[in-house]
Design a protein around this motif. Structure first.
Motif, PDB file in Angstrom:
ATOM      1  N   ILE A  43      32.343 -59.883  28.987  1.00 59.86           N
ATOM      2  CA  ILE A  43      33.714 -59.378  28.872  1.00 59.86           C
ATOM      3  C   ILE A  43      34.168 -58.823  30.219  1.00 59.86           C
ATOM      4  O   ILE A  43      35.316 -59.032  30.644  1.00 59.86           O
ATOM      5  N   GLY A  44      33.258 -58.129  30.901  1.00 61.88           N
ATOM      6  CA  GLY A  44      33.574 -57.629  32.238  1.00 61.88           C
ATOM      7  C   GLY A  44      33.891 -58.751  33.206  1.00 61.88           C
ATOM      8  O   GLY A  44      34.811 -58.642  34.027  1.00 61.88           O
ATOM      9  N   CYS A  47      37.345 -59.942  32.455  1.00 63.00           N
ATOM     10  CA  CYS A  47      38.324 -58.959  32.956  1.00 63.00           C
ATOM     11  C   CYS A  47      38.567 -59.175  34.452  1.00 63.00           C
ATOM     12  O   CYS A  47      39.721 -59.203  34.902  1.00 63.00           O
ATOM     13  N   TYR A  50      40.553 -62.407  35.171  1.00 61.92           N
ATOM     14  CA  TYR A  50      41.985 -62.280  34.905  1.00 61.92           C
ATOM     15  C   TYR A  50      42.660 -61.302  35.867  1.00 61.92           C
ATOM     16  O   TYR A  50      43.865 -61.397  36.097  1.00 61.92           O
ATOM     17  N   VAL A  51      41.895 -60.374  36.424  1.00 62.69           N
ATOM     18  CA  VAL A  51      42.448 -59.513  37.472  1.00 62.69           C
ATOM     19  C   VAL A  51      42.873 -60.362  38.664  1.00 62.69           C
ATOM     20  O   VAL A  51      43.963 -60.190  39.221  1.00 62.69           O
ATOM     21  N   MET A 259      49.946 -60.093  31.345  1.00 65.40           N
ATOM     22  CA  MET A 259      49.103 -59.104  32.025  1.00 65.40           C
ATOM     23  C   MET A 259      49.834 -58.499  33.216  1.00 65.40           C
ATOM     24  O   MET A 259      49.779 -57.284  33.450  1.00 65.40           O
ATOM     25  N   ILE A 276      42.808 -56.003  32.693  1.00 63.11           N
ATOM     26  CA  ILE A 276      41.667 -55.436  31.957  1.00 63.11           C
ATOM     27  C   ILE A 276      42.074 -55.088  30.534  1.00 63.11           C
ATOM     28  O   ILE A 276      41.347 -55.370  29.571  1.00 63.11           O
ATOM     29  N   THR A 279      42.640 -58.185  28.328  1.00 61.79           N
ATOM     30  CA  THR A 279      41.404 -58.938  28.112  1.00 61.79           C
ATOM     31  C   THR A 279      40.498 -58.176  27.155  1.00 61.79           C
ATOM     32  O   THR A 279      39.859 -58.776  26.275  1.00 61.79           O
ATOM     33  N   ALA A 280      40.455 -56.858  27.305  1.00 63.37           N
ATOM     34  CA  ALA A 280      39.539 -56.052  26.490  1.00 63.37           C
ATOM     35  C   ALA A 280      40.097 -55.753  25.098  1.00 63.37           C
ATOM     36  O   ALA A 280      39.332 -55.711  24.123  1.00 63.37           O
TER      37      ALA A 280
END
Length: 335
Positions: A43-44, A47, A50-51, A259, A276, A279-280
């Protein structure tokens, strides 16, 4: 009360901006150690991916003021470039990243040169059309892309003969990409080019009258934005080890745009927070599968109504810091 709290929070952030960045970076470094679960680390990774995408889109949409609905096209071109070069020609992932950036930059040039003279909704429609064209090509050019079958067995990144196939390896590669993207964007935004970009966003006609070549500036930003998205696509290909056209659709473009809007148009920290968060949040709401999309939509709707510029849109930490310093100096002089 809420506005006062938020204003105080921003003032504190502006005052200790360097410390905040250092703390955030240290937390990012130790994240895989604190949360060793492969699921959480992955997941990180998403994130951070997508950043990078949100930052690249914010450069042209947030700072330049050009709304594009086809960012997933550059993302897909970069992914297919990396996949083809690595699976058919055995290129190292560093070379695939480089070629992905170059080829997507060329695509950005070919798309931007004739279309950036168009403005507003018409330009958005052109970029949407470009995204659909790329998707159709990826879906039907069987000899090159394998169409709906996708490209499997994309090798994991390898450095000095060491295969970096563990989640934490890919996490740190993604983190390096984020850091490089932030550095590139900061240098652009805080340079003469950045001031020109701001002038064009504020009033393109006036900027042109002041001697700024608006077409060249817009084209340059468009190319840089496309190249960064292409590198993100290359990373995605090596990260997933399989790609197909369904990953690079209009829906993906909308997700990246959401985002950027949520975090704040024209804000580097905003893009990081927005990417973040969006996504989270779906992962956190996985137990509420039936309600997840509704909650997701409500969050976006509330943001658009009450904070249309995003969480950090319209805020310049440097200006806030200068304002607070001026107010403090004024108080001292009054005494």
């Amino acid at each position: 009360m809420v506005r006062k709290f938020f204003s105080g929070l921003l003032s504190g952030w502006a005052k200790y901006e360097k410390i905040v960045w250092i703390v955030a970076f240290v937390f990012a470094l130790v994240f895989p150690v604190l949360f060793s679960s492969p699921y959480i680390v992955n997941i990180g990774v998403l994130c951070l991916l997508y950043v990078v995408l949100s930052l690249s889109l914010n450069l042209i949409t947030g700072y330049m003021g050009i709304t594009t609905l086809g960012h997933a096209a550059f993302y897909g071109v970069g992914a297919y470039t990396a996949a083809i070069l690595s699976t058919r020609f055995g290129f190292n992932f560093l070379l695939t990243f480089l070629f992905a950036a170059i080829i997507t930059a060329v695509f950005g040039l070919l798309l931007g040169a004739p279309t950036l003279r168009v403005s507003g909704r018409y330009l958005s429609i052109v970029t949407l059309g470009f995204c659909e064209i790329c998707r159709i090509v990826e879906l039907n050019w069987m000899d090159l892309t394998r169409g709906p079958l996708g490209i499997p067995n994309i090798p994991a990144p390898e450095l000095f003969g060491i295969s970096m196939d563990e989640p934490f390896h890919k996490y740190y590669i993604a983190l390096v990409l984020v850091v490089l993207t932030v550095i590139i964007m900061s240098n652009i935004v805080n340079s003469r080019v950045g001031r020109g970009i701001g002038a064009i966003k504020g009033d393109e006609l006036a900027a042109g009258a002041m001697g700024i070549n608006t077409t060249n500036f817009k084209l340059m930003v468009f190319i840089v934005s496309a190249a960064i998205a292409g590198v993100a696509g290359a990373f995605y290909a090596h990260y997933m080890s399989f790609i197909d056209p369904t990953s690079f659709t209009f829906d993906q473009s909308v997700q990246i745009l959401s985002m950027t809007i949520l975090g704040g148009m024209g804000s580097i920290p905003g893009s990081i927070i927005g990417a973040i968060a969006l996504t989270a949040i779906p992962e956190l709401l996985r137990d509420f599968m039936e309600w997840r999309q509704i909650i997701y939509g409500v969050i976006l709707a509330v943001m658009v109504i009450f904070k249309p510029n995003g969480l950090l849109g319209g805020f310049n930490l440097k200006h806030i810091r200068q304002r607070d310093q001026f107010a403090k100096a004024k108080e001292v002089a009054a005494k």
